[in-house]
Design an enzyme around this catalytic site. Sequence first.
Site, PDB file in Angstrom:
ATOM      1  N   GLY A  50       0.812  -1.215   0.000  1.00 21.09           N
ATOM      2  CA  GLY A  50       0.000   0.000   0.000  1.00 21.09           C
ATOM      3  C   GLY A  50       0.842   1.261   0.000  1.00 21.09           C
ATOM      4  N   ALA A  51       1.910   1.271  -0.820  1.00 17.44           N
ATOM      5  CA  ALA A  51       2.858   2.390  -0.792  1.00 17.44           C
ATOM      6  C   ALA A  51       2.506   3.509  -1.766  1.00 17.44           C
ATOM      7  CB  ALA A  51       4.265   1.879  -1.103  1.00 17.44           C
ATOM      8  N   TYR A 200     -13.318  -3.437  10.826  1.00 12.95           N
ATOM      9  CA  TYR A 200     -11.935  -2.951  10.849  1.00 12.95           C
ATOM     10  C   TYR A 200     -11.248  -3.356  12.148  1.00 12.95           C
ATOM     11  CZ  TYR A 200      -7.956   0.255  10.670  1.00 12.95           C
ATOM     12  OH  TYR A 200      -6.682   0.783  10.669  1.00 12.95           O
TER      13      TYR A 200
END
Length: 318
Positions: A50-51, A200
């Site tokens: 997730g960069a 989450y």
Amino acid sequence: MTLWKYITAGCVVTLSVMVWRKIYKVYSVYTRGMATCGKDMLHKTVLITGANCGIGKAVALELAKRHARVIMACRNEEKATAAIADIRKVTTNGDLIYKHLDLKSFSSVRDFCKDITENETRLDVLINNAAVMNHPYALTEDNIEIHMSVNHFGNFLLINLLLSLLKKSSPSRIIFVSSALHKYGTVNFEDFKSQQKKPYADSKLANVYFARELAERMKGTGVAVHTVHPGMVNTELSRHSIPTALNFIATPLKYLLLPSAQEGCQGVLNLAVADLENDTGKYYGKTGKEEQWPDISSDSKLWKRMWDISAKMTNLSS
């Protein structure tokens, strides 16, 4: 009219204070924060999931400044390419490599890990940053609720398939970008398909169980395991949390009230570059300072149970 003058003046003063407070925080990060310190990462390879945005992108930038080889594992090639272009506007140091990875697909994870293990000679730091939050209910192609798939099961498979390379590169480290909200989660070990009230928090708790069990299993291998919660940060992670119609109000408020990704990445960055000696299995706050593990994650029997179920669901042995 006098009352409205006082109200207007109060609003102006409050807004001014918020703006100056924000400026001071940003100034502090760039002058005294961890982003300005830390060892050089030349000849080190770091993998960040997730960069392409948020904390992941901010860490990629800081590691590139330190001459690291940064593998940016992202689902969206267009966004990843744009992120690399943004970083290159700031620094020409380091290597930035995009690799496709979709954590909600076990097939994608396996393909990605095959590519890494066949083409990379070392892996010094693995930063598990990618996550989804308040995503509309959906089942993945592997028939798992999307939060559980992306935030836990995808990470479980990814890390286990890369362990041999991490051990070969020791001393190496694995960093879990967690959330303090895991304290409010519960894990239904019998059902990972149904919609949950707190998806989450539940998925982050499952991932914490995994992190703690992994730390125990990696003792003596030269692979350290660290968990950090960055706190509330103004990133795209919250994009599903606020109705689109309210974005015109929420966006400026988030900018003023919440740390930016550059501010919020400090704890993660510190764990990636700091000399932690033989530390492993610890829990850190947003500045990189060690904190006590919450009681909810203290039952080692649950760590083991989470591991066993995850291995079965991801067909780890196959």
